[in-house]
Scaffold this active site. Structure first.
Site, mmCIF file in Angstrom:
data_model
loop_
_atom_site.group_PDB
_atom_site.id
_atom_site.type_symbol
_atom_site.label_atom_id
_atom_site.label_comp_id
_atom_site.label_asym_id
_atom_site.label_seq_id
_atom_site.Cartn_x
_atom_site.Cartn_y
_atom_site.Cartn_z
ATOM 1 N N SER A 47 -44.400 24.554 -13.657
ATOM 2 C CA SER A 47 -43.305 24.900 -12.983
ATOM 3 C C SER A 47 -43.489 26.440 -12.666
ATOM 4 C CB SER A 47 -41.998 25.031 -14.012
ATOM 5 O OG SER A 47 -42.281 26.118 -14.896
ATOM 6 N N LEU A 112 -44.402 27.610 -18.281
ATOM 7 C CA LEU A 112 -43.258 28.336 -17.904
ATOM 8 C C LEU A 112 -43.850 30.012 -17.581
ATOM 9 C CD1 LEU A 112 -40.144 28.697 -17.873
ATOM 10 C CD2 LEU A 112 -40.330 29.312 -20.331
ATOM 11 N N ILE A 143 -47.738 29.929 -21.183
ATOM 12 C CA ILE A 143 -46.919 30.781 -20.548
ATOM 13 C C ILE A 143 -48.050 31.235 -19.316
ATOM 14 C CG2 ILE A 143 -45.791 32.983 -20.569
ATOM 15 C CD1 ILE A 143 -44.531 30.880 -22.351
ATOM 16 N N LYS A 144 -47.205 31.212 -18.252
ATOM 17 C CA LYS A 144 -47.903 31.694 -16.868
ATOM 18 C C LYS A 144 -47.691 33.101 -16.588
ATOM 19 C CE LYS A 144 -47.881 28.548 -13.324
ATOM 20 N NZ LYS A 144 -47.107 27.971 -12.221
ATOM 21 N N ILE A 145 -48.863 33.854 -16.455
ATOM 22 C CA ILE A 145 -49.111 35.218 -16.401
ATOM 23 C C ILE A 145 -49.800 35.297 -14.967
ATOM 24 C CG2 ILE A 145 -50.223 37.273 -17.130
ATOM 25 C CD1 ILE A 145 -49.285 36.585 -20.043
#
Length: 368
Positions: A47, A112, A143-145
């Protein structure tokens, strides 16, 4: 019938995982996402702020939750993450059987993203990554970084703390290599602290279609039309060669012996944006083992209909390097291209994110 499903064949025949680059409540609640898992063998979801903005602004599916939570949460960003976490948890639960397959943790992840407003903020990024990781509370979340220079230390820290990370917004080889090393550094930090590393997973998201979108007009002006549409695929193949080199050898073997998994390359931005090209090209031309391709629903539908399945990623790697050399000789600086696309990418995520927060504010105050 399933044996003939072209999308499913990509994983069963060539060990590449296809993830869906889309999420909203409708696709989860209608059973459509479960159908994609069952019939197409979809193995994960990504996403981003633009996807959530579309989901929340363009439907009434979230209105009641916004009003309910809005009684106690007044900050639109905190409210957004409350909504997003609920969706991510629901999707992660659907994918838990994939996550728990015989090779536990090989797939089944749902991603996310931290706020795009933190793209150049190391401390803010790591703090929000920790918070989202705890709130989602699922082993199969990533977790998207962003892979910006300021966020490289945040990636290392997150990995050292056992947080699964999807590194986003990668456009160039130099930054990709830095990201892969940040992952390895994080694993080493964790191992040196006496903590387990076998359960950690990460992907490095290399964006494709935007590269060609920027480079093709440059080639046009130089009269090099024969090179158009080739830069992104060549860069991806060169990145894969780097991946093979980085995740081998003595340094990596020590981590692998402790159960570490390589950080897979993920092909992102794979919806074709140029009608002159095949709509399935960013899947077809980069199928290969131990990689991920995350695609929008329309591209997956197109591939199911007429995609060509074959082991293409490992074809002619030397030709990819030769093509990148040709681009350099033509005066096209791929490092500058990557930097420009990164800056544009941050803006492309910031704009819908601000629009999303404004939409939530409007829904909280319908009469104002």
């Amino acid at each position: 019938m399933e044996e003939n499903n072209r999308v499913k064949q990509i994983h069963t025949q060539y060990q590449q995982s296809i993830w869906l680059d889309f999420i909203d409540r409708q696709i989860i609640r209608s059973g459509k996402l479960q159908q994609l898992i069952d019939e197409d063998g979809i193995r994960g979801v990504t996403s981003n702020p633009a996807i959530f903005e579309q989901a929340i602004s363009a439907s009434a599916d979230y209105d009641q939750d916004i009003l309910t939570h809005g009684e106690t949460i007044t900050d639109p960003e905190a409210l957004f993450f409350k909504l997003a976490v609920k969706d991510i948890q629901a999707a992660a639960d659907l994918f838990s059987p994939v996550y728990n397959e015989e090779v536990s943790g090989a797939d089944g992840y749902v991603s996310l993203e931290v706020s795009p407003l933190l793209a150049l903020d190391e401390q803010g990024t790591i703090e929000q990554a920790r918070q989202l990781w705890q709130e989602v509370d699922r082993k199969n979340v990533m977790i998207k970084i962003p892979g910006t220079i300021p966020c490289l230390p945040a990636i290392r820290t997150a990995i050292s703390e056992g947080i699964n990370i999807n590194v986003t917004l990668l456009f160039g080889l130099e930054r990709y290599e830095a990201v892969a090393n940040a992952y390895i550094d994080g694993l080493e930090d964790r191992l040196n602290a006496g903590k387990p590393i076998a359960q950690i997973a990460s992907v490095a998201s290399f964006f494709l279609s935007r590269i060609d979108l920027l480079v093709d007009p440059m080639l046009e002006t130089k009269g090099l039309q024969h090179l158009q549409g080739k830069a992104a695929i060549a860069a991806a193949k060169a990145a894969y060669a780097l991946y093979r080199r980085i995740f081998s050898g003595e340094r990596w073997q020590k981590l692998a012996d402790a159960g570490a998994k390589p950080q897979r390359l993920l092909w992102a931005s794979t919806g074709n944006k140029n009608p002159a090209y095949r709509d399935t090209r960013y899947i077809e031309e980069l199928i290969g083992p131990d990689t991920v391709n995350t695609s929008p629903l329309g591209t997956i539908d197109a591939f199911r209909d007429h995609g060509e399945v074959g082991n293409t990623l490992e074809n002619e790697p030397e030709q990819a390097l030769y093509l990148l050399e040709e681009l350099a000789n033509a005066g096209i600086d791929m490092k500058a291209v990557a930097l420009q696309l990164e800056q544009e990418g941050i803006q492309k995520f910031e704009a819908p994110y601000k629009k999303l927060l404004a939409a939530i504010t409007d829904k909280l105050n319908p009469g104002s």
